[in-house]
Design an enzyme around this catalytic site. Sequence first.
Site, PDB file in Angstrom:
ATOM      1  CB  SER A  40       4.413  -3.792  -2.044  1.00 37.10           C
ATOM      2  OG  SER A  40       4.431  -2.572  -2.693  1.00 37.10           O
ATOM      3  CB  ALA A  41       4.320  -0.639   1.758  1.00 40.97           C
TER       4      ALA A  41
ATOM      5  CD  GLU B 237       4.962  -5.436 -10.426  1.00 43.00           C
ATOM      6  OE1 GLU B 237       4.429  -6.028 -11.383  1.00 43.00           O
ATOM      7  OE2 GLU B 237       4.536  -4.364  -9.958  1.00 43.00           O
TER       8      GLU B 237
ATOM      9  N   GLY C  86       0.871  -1.178   0.000  1.00 47.72           N
ATOM     10  CA  GLY C  86       0.000   0.000   0.000  1.00 47.72           C
ATOM     11  C   GLY C  86       0.902   1.219   0.000  1.00 47.72           C
TER      12      GLY C  86
ATOM     13  CG  HIS D 112       5.878  -2.560  -7.018  1.00 47.02           C
ATOM     14  ND1 HIS D 112       4.948  -3.488  -7.424  1.00 47.02           N
ATOM     15  CD2 HIS D 112       5.549  -2.238  -5.735  1.00 47.02           C
ATOM     16  CE1 HIS D 112       4.086  -3.693  -6.426  1.00 47.02           C
ATOM     17  NE2 HIS D 112       4.440  -2.956  -5.401  1.00 47.02           N
TER      18      HIS D 112
END
Lengths: 235, 235
Positions: free
Chosen positions: A122-123, A194, A90, A159
């Site tokens: 991700s985050a 990714e 997020g 990413h």
Amino acid sequence: MKNLILASTSTLHNQEYLEYLLPLLKSHFRDCSNILFIPYARPGGISHEDYTATAQKAFEKAGLKIKGIHEFDSPHEAVKQADGFFTGGGNTFLLVQQLYRHDLLAVLKEAVNHGKPYLGTSAGTNIAGLTMKTTNDMPIVYPPSFNTLGLVPFNINPHYLDPDPKSTHKGETRETRIMEFHRHNTPPVIGLREGSWLEVKGKDIKLKGTLTARIFEADKEPFEVEPETVLNDLN
Amino acid sequence: MKNLILASTSTLHNQEYLEYLLPLLKSHFRDCSNILFIPYARPGGISHEDYTATAQKAFEKAGLKIKGIHEFDSPHEAVKQADGFFTGGGNTFLLVQQLYRHDLLAVLKEAVNHGKPYLGTSAGTNIAGLTMKTTNDMPIVYPPSFNTLGLVPFNINPHYLDPDPKSTHKGETRETRIMEFHRHNTPPVIGLREGSWLEVKGKDIKLKGTLTARIFEADKEPFEVEPETVLNDLN
């Protein structure tokens, strides 16, 4: 012994949430009956409840139960009691702001350093690095610091995207952004595409998945490393 | 009377630096003999000297002289003495950190509010908004605040990019990022495409260039506005 999976993304194109990671999760969390989900990054602004429901649905497919940190009166106590962690993706600024607000960085770091399994996407992967200074996210809230967990001795750029040679857009490429980072900071940065993840087992940090990763060290030309490369000694 | 040009980008594809803005600059800065360039955003990490040389070369084509703020013993005094300003693009975090370090926000805001002409491109346009929370840049340094000049009563997203329907990449689209911003902030955001600029004359703020801009207001569907639209009354 440290035990982390740090994935570039939760979701691959044309796949379900966490689908490509499910085969790993069962063994990663095998001794855990009390896995804590940290939904603070709220992708697309969704609620903690909705985000946790999405994570629960995926974890159930691996036969695992998971509970959202927002369900506890004391998030601090929830981290202490948990025996495994998943921090979802997020907005990294929001995630880090919330971790500071609830005073969770030290207690989470200690738990993971003592061997409780951690999954980040991700985050949630970004915050395993030394700082969040190589996030791609928009600074929608102001965290009290950019310092994060430092569970690995470098920064991560999830990413990771290669420059598009056909682009006519003048915004900076990812490589230019990381180059700018290195004008003001010395830690190495791993550009994690990714589908790639880092597997941390004790002192060993290994690139997993089928893709190469791009390594940026200050004052050096960036270079690619193959899957299974051990990344303990970046400068 | 306020007099600003806030451009999405300095450079268009296949053009020279500032080329598409040169016809405007001569009249924008017509009464100025002492234009100050603020190179703090250092695109790609280049030096203040190199960046200023690039800006000088472009301004010379419009018959204008410009001096870098780093050449002055007191940046604060330099802002006070100048009769016009150009803040170039690069990294917004670095730009804002430097503006705070040299205590320049209040003095620059006062000068521009009193009618001294201002040109911003990219990061230099971002800081004319209420906060830098809608920048696209990487947080390579930690500024003491995200609050910026507030020369216009909204936030700006320069280099605005429409979602690519063919993309398989899972990083957030620009629209998703701005939607996340509005979960935590109320000011409107103008998504300013490359080639567009805002012209601020006194109280009037007008979209210029040939492209539409995308307007994001909290709790509303985003919408497009045509060139020449007056943007004084966004909510």
